[in-house]
Write a protein that holds these residues in place. Structure first.
Motif, PDB file in Angstrom:
ATOM      1  N   LYS A  24      -2.976  -3.497   6.552  1.00 43.28           N
ATOM      2  CA  LYS A  24      -4.184  -2.824   6.048  1.00 43.28           C
ATOM      3  C   LYS A  24      -3.568  -1.250   5.613  1.00 43.28           C
ATOM      4  O   LYS A  24      -3.916  -0.685   4.769  1.00 43.28           O
ATOM      5  CB  LYS A  24      -4.937  -2.834   7.208  1.00 43.28           C
ATOM      6  CG  LYS A  24      -5.873  -4.090   7.711  1.00 43.28           C
ATOM      7  CD  LYS A  24      -6.759  -3.638   8.688  1.00 43.28           C
ATOM      8  CE  LYS A  24      -7.747  -4.763   9.024  1.00 43.28           C
ATOM      9  NZ  LYS A  24      -8.445  -4.779  10.247  1.00 43.28           N
ATOM     10  N   ALA A  27      -1.768  -1.329   2.435  1.00 45.93           N
ATOM     11  CA  ALA A  27      -2.894  -1.612   1.362  1.00 45.93           C
ATOM     12  C   ALA A  27      -3.666  -0.699   1.047  1.00 45.93           C
ATOM     13  O   ALA A  27      -3.686  -0.079  -0.107  1.00 45.93           O
ATOM     14  CB  ALA A  27      -3.530  -2.907   1.742  1.00 45.93           C
ATOM     15  N   VAL A  31      -3.573   1.695  -2.498  1.00 46.04           N
ATOM     16  CA  VAL A  31      -5.024   1.980  -3.438  1.00 46.04           C
ATOM     17  C   VAL A  31      -5.005   3.407  -3.565  1.00 46.04           C
ATOM     18  O   VAL A  31      -5.356   3.906  -4.772  1.00 46.04           O
ATOM     19  CB  VAL A  31      -6.240   1.462  -2.638  1.00 46.04           C
ATOM     20  CG1 VAL A  31      -7.333   2.011  -3.408  1.00 46.04           C
ATOM     21  CG2 VAL A  31      -6.070  -0.194  -2.493  1.00 46.04           C
ATOM     22  N   PHE A  79       2.015  -2.019  -1.790  1.00 49.56           N
ATOM     23  CA  PHE A  79       1.458  -3.380  -1.883  1.00 49.56           C
ATOM     24  C   PHE A  79       2.307  -4.499  -1.351  1.00 49.56           C
ATOM     25  O   PHE A  79       2.102  -5.281  -0.762  1.00 49.56           O
ATOM     26  CB  PHE A  79       0.940  -3.608  -3.366  1.00 49.56           C
ATOM     27  CG  PHE A  79      -0.457  -4.666  -3.142  1.00 49.56           C
ATOM     28  CD1 PHE A  79      -1.640  -4.443  -2.964  1.00 49.56           C
ATOM     29  CD2 PHE A  79      -0.212  -6.063  -3.182  1.00 49.56           C
ATOM     30  CE1 PHE A  79      -2.538  -5.098  -3.063  1.00 49.56           C
ATOM     31  CE2 PHE A  79      -1.123  -6.888  -2.997  1.00 49.56           C
ATOM     32  CZ  PHE A  79      -2.288  -6.546  -2.919  1.00 49.56           C
ATOM     33  N   MET A 397      -4.347  -6.981  -7.495  1.00 53.76           N
ATOM     34  CA  MET A 397      -5.930  -6.885  -7.611  1.00 53.76           C
ATOM     35  C   MET A 397      -6.674  -8.029  -7.244  1.00 53.76           C
ATOM     36  O   MET A 397      -7.445  -8.358  -6.357  1.00 53.76           O
ATOM     37  CB  MET A 397      -6.521  -6.319  -8.940  1.00 53.76           C
ATOM     38  CG  MET A 397      -6.105  -4.922  -9.093  1.00 53.76           C
ATOM     39  SD  MET A 397      -6.633  -4.326 -10.690  1.00 53.76           S
ATOM     40  CE  MET A 397      -6.123  -2.570 -10.897  1.00 53.76           C
ATOM     41  N   THR A 400      -6.363  -9.024  -3.635  1.00 51.17           N
ATOM     42  CA  THR A 400      -7.039  -8.188  -3.088  1.00 51.17           C
ATOM     43  C   THR A 400      -8.491  -8.668  -2.599  1.00 51.17           C
ATOM     44  O   THR A 400      -8.999  -8.539  -1.637  1.00 51.17           O
ATOM     45  CB  THR A 400      -7.157  -6.706  -3.415  1.00 51.17           C
ATOM     46  OG1 THR A 400      -5.724  -6.103  -3.495  1.00 51.17           O
ATOM     47  CG2 THR A 400      -7.897  -5.610  -2.523  1.00 51.17           C
ATOM     48  N   TYR A 401      -8.985  -9.453  -3.485  1.00 52.74           N
ATOM     49  CA  TYR A 401     -10.487 -10.071  -3.335  1.00 52.74           C
ATOM     50  C   TYR A 401     -10.438 -11.081  -2.480  1.00 52.74           C
ATOM     51  O   TYR A 401     -11.560 -11.257  -1.624  1.00 52.74           O
ATOM     52  CB  TYR A 401     -10.860 -10.499  -4.720  1.00 52.74           C
ATOM     53  CG  TYR A 401     -11.370  -9.298  -5.852  1.00 52.74           C
ATOM     54  CD1 TYR A 401     -12.112  -8.460  -5.379  1.00 52.74           C
ATOM     55  CD2 TYR A 401     -10.613  -9.416  -6.789  1.00 52.74           C
ATOM     56  CE1 TYR A 401     -12.504  -7.397  -6.464  1.00 52.74           C
ATOM     57  CE2 TYR A 401     -10.763  -8.146  -7.693  1.00 52.74           C
ATOM     58  CZ  TYR A 401     -11.726  -7.336  -7.536  1.00 52.74           C
ATOM     59  OH  TYR A 401     -11.988  -6.269  -8.390  1.00 52.74           O
ATOM     60  N   LEU A 403      -7.850 -10.926   0.338  1.00 61.94           N
ATOM     61  CA  LEU A 403      -7.300 -10.257   1.388  1.00 61.94           C
ATOM     62  C   LEU A 403      -8.663  -9.473   2.010  1.00 61.94           C
ATOM     63  O   LEU A 403      -8.442  -9.098   3.274  1.00 61.94           O
ATOM     64  CB  LEU A 403      -6.267  -9.206   0.804  1.00 61.94           C
ATOM     65  CG  LEU A 403      -4.770  -9.959   0.547  1.00 61.94           C
ATOM     66  CD1 LEU A 403      -3.897  -8.788   0.132  1.00 61.94           C
ATOM     67  CD2 LEU A 403      -4.323 -10.772   1.782  1.00 61.94           C
ATOM     68  N   LEU A 404      -9.514  -8.921   1.277  1.00 66.54           N
ATOM     69  CA  LEU A 404     -10.588  -8.011   1.926  1.00 66.54           C
ATOM     70  C   LEU A 404     -11.355  -9.045   3.096  1.00 66.54           C
ATOM     71  O   LEU A 404     -11.428  -8.530   4.198  1.00 66.54           O
ATOM     72  CB  LEU A 404     -11.752  -7.613   0.851  1.00 66.54           C
ATOM     73  CG  LEU A 404     -11.112  -6.311  -0.056  1.00 66.54           C
ATOM     74  CD1 LEU A 404     -11.875  -6.199  -1.099  1.00 66.54           C
ATOM     75  CD2 LEU A 404     -10.771  -5.244   0.690  1.00 66.54           C
ATOM     76  N   ALA A 491     -12.764  -1.569  -3.385  1.00 64.79           N
ATOM     77  CA  ALA A 491     -11.665  -1.808  -2.478  1.00 64.79           C
ATOM     78  C   ALA A 491     -12.144  -0.473  -1.282  1.00 64.79           C
ATOM     79  O   ALA A 491     -12.321  -1.002  -0.085  1.00 64.79           O
ATOM     80  CB  ALA A 491     -10.258  -1.286  -2.774  1.00 64.79           C
TER      81      ALA A 491
END
Length: 576
Positions: A24, A27, A31, A79, A397, A400-401, A403-404, A491
């Motif tokens: 976290k 990341a 960002v 990242f 990116m 990330t969708y 990982l969120l 994000a």
């Protein structure tokens, strides 16, 4: 300690809480770096767009350095550190090695990045991204780079130590998964890269302090590009690993041949550093034999690795979709793919732009003769904006969708906008890269603040088409920055103010959670029958006919572009 782990409800994997915090933290800072780099990018593109010409010369070159460090180093490597922590723990069900030391390494990286930012924004490091001598920055700039590199190298060491722990404690069976294998490749290249950085930045730091009298510019360039170019190959290895991961998560993609894919990763380790020689093809101090060997035989082996992955990833997606029952025609599997899933669309767009634009232009300008007419023109940033940004950044990116909800355990905010973000960003980057490439083909210089050379004793008349392609570049840049800022807003809102994931019923659509999580792709029950039918032919050349067609389209585009460049070169060098 059992309490140090949680079980992911979607994947069933054990997630170490300490490692999750490190993922976290890295990341989030990635960002933030992306935000700084994106703002700088907008200022730069509005300056290079000659009709706007926003910044004065001093600030243009200063912001250019800020943009390079934040986008090519801080955003990408932060990242990648998150990817390394995720792969060695979550994907192997392992505990991390020395998590406290992990926070020390994070602190070193953060302190180094903060020092570099301070020096650049204050005007004490106006040496651009490459910082070639005799340009000299404040010693704190070089110290910041060294601290950042030491922190990153420490994370790589902890990554390898965690692999040893996982093997010793038997947290996985057989060989490591292919995604982890790709991360191992990225980590090995990182060691090679950071050693190059130490070899050149430590003496440059001592030179800035006045301890040593000088740094030879030619030696600096040769060693620095072992860092500058190879650092982007860490990105390539990590990006390909993300491709394989997202292919499996989104459409049930399979690996056609584990040995072939792993061998391609090995080719990266053995030959990717050689590709850095194409930055030195116009340097008179290097002999032609060294240049030709490094940019042909050695570099082509690294290119072969990318071509292998460029086939196996989409072919694995096609076969996975066909094994799920989508067997109609050449491209029925592609039409039925989950294009509304930003993880899938982002991954596919990353593959396409990286391969068709970045790959074709990269091999072409890596040819010694063609490089002479392309070097130090906008064709060079046109190439690496297609690879590092359109390829690597878009892949990160897209990841990330997933990982969120899986790591941060938050729904993706602004879900409707998130579904469109990959298209906006990728289209903008495509226009930007193509605009740069064509402007460079007309001779527009790479880093020059004012291509009209105002107030100079001479001027250069460019083809009127340059104004058009620079406008395309500018419009594309604005679109790409808008897409990047949209991603950042998604994000930040998701991480700090997002709705918790909660529970869901498998097979249902949940806004804010990618369908690959709520409705995992599963191969059809009659998979053996489908597989037999695919291999049986039915007029198709093997089980992945659609991918084979796309491969031939790629080869055709490559031949046309390569021939065009040789044609232009033949017209430039007429023999009388």
């Amino acid at each position: 300690m059992p309490s140090a782990f949680r079980t992911c409800p979607a994947t069933g994997r054990r997630i170490h809480l300490g490692a999750e915090l490190l993922v976290k933290a890295n990341a989030v800072v990635a960002v933030v770096s992306l935000l700084i780099g994106a703002i700088a990018a907008l200022l730069l593109v509005l300056t290079r767009w000659q009709a706007v010409h926003l910044l004065p010369a001093e600030w243009y070159y200063r912001i250019l350095g800020v943009h390079g460090m934040n986008m090519l180093i801080f955003f990408i490597i932060y990242f990648e550190m998150a990817v390394l922590w995720f792969c060695c723990t979550a994907l192997l069900n392992s505990r991390p090695a020395a998590p406290r030391l992990g926070w020390v390494s994070f602190g070193l990286m953060f302190a180094g990045a903060a020092l570099v930012e301070w020096m650049q924004w204050s005007g004490r490091a106006d040496v651009l991204f490459t910082s070639y001598p005799p340009l000299k920055a404040d010693p704190l700039f070089y110290l910041g780079v060294i601290l950042f590199a030491v922190g990153a190298l420490t994370v790589v060491g902890l990554f390898f130590a965690t692999l040893v722990i996982a093997k010793r404690e038997k947290t996985y069976e057989g060989s490591v998964p292919l995604v982890v294998y790709g991360a191992i490749t990225a980590a090995i290249i990182a060691v090679i890269t950071l050693l190059h950085g130490a070899l050149i930045y430590i003496p440059t730091f001592l030179w800035s302090l006045g301890i040593i009298p000088e740094v030879d510019p030619e030696i600096y360039r040769m060693i620095w590009w072992g860092l500058g170019h190879s650092s982007q190959q860490i990105n390539v290895a990590a990006m390909v690993a993300v491709w394989y991961m997202l292919a499996g998560l989104t459409v049930g993609g399979v690996v056609l041949n584990e040995k072939v894919s792993r061998s391609a990763f090995v080719l990266y380790v053995l030959f990717i550093s050689m590709a850095s020689a194409h930055h030195l093809l116009v340097d008179p101090g290097f002999g032609p034999a060294w240049k030709i060997v490094n940019t042909s035989y050695f570099m082509y082996m690294a290119v072969l690795a990318s071509m292998i992955h460029g086939f196996t990833v989409p072919a694995g997606m096609e076969l996975g979709m066909r094994l799920r029952g989508y067997t109609d025609g050449l491209f029925g599997w592609l039409r039925r793919a989950p294009w509304g899933d930003p993880g899938f669309s982002g991954m596919v767009l990353s593959v396409i732009i990286f391969g068709f634009v970045g790959g074709i232009t990269g091999v072409t300008i890596g040819t010694e003769q063609i490089n002479i007419i392309a070097h130090n023109t906008l064709r060079i940033p046109g190439h690496f904006h297609a690879t590092v940004v359109s390829g690597t950044a878009m892949a990160f990116m897209a990841a990330t969708y997933y990982l969120l909800p899986l790591v941060f355990r938050r729904k993706v905010a602004f879900w409707g906008a998130a579904r469109w973000q990959p298209y906006l960003f990728s289209l903008g980057m495509l226009l930007l890269s193509m605009g740069m490439t064509f402007a460079g083909s007309f001779g527009v210089p790479r880093r020059h603040w004012d291509i009209s050379f105002s107030q100079a004793p001479f001027d250069v008349q460019f083809n009127p088409a340059v104004d058009l392609v620079l406008a395309v570049m500018g419009i594309g840049g604005i679109m790409a920055v808008t897409g990047a800022l949209l991603f950042i807003a998604i994000a930040v809102k998701s991480v700090f103010f997002g709705e918790p994931v909660g529970e869901w019923k498998t097979g249902t659509y949940v806004p804010g959670i990618p369908p690959g999580i709520t409705n995992p792709p599963v191969h059809a029950a009659n998979v053996d029958e489908i597989n037999e039918r695919l291999h049986g032919g039915r007029g198709f050349p093997g089980p992945t006919p659609g991918t084979m067609v796309l491969v031939f389209v790629f080869l055709g585009a490559f031949m046309v572009y390569y021939f065009t460049n040789w044609k232009l070169l033949s017209q430039l060098w007429r023999l009388g």
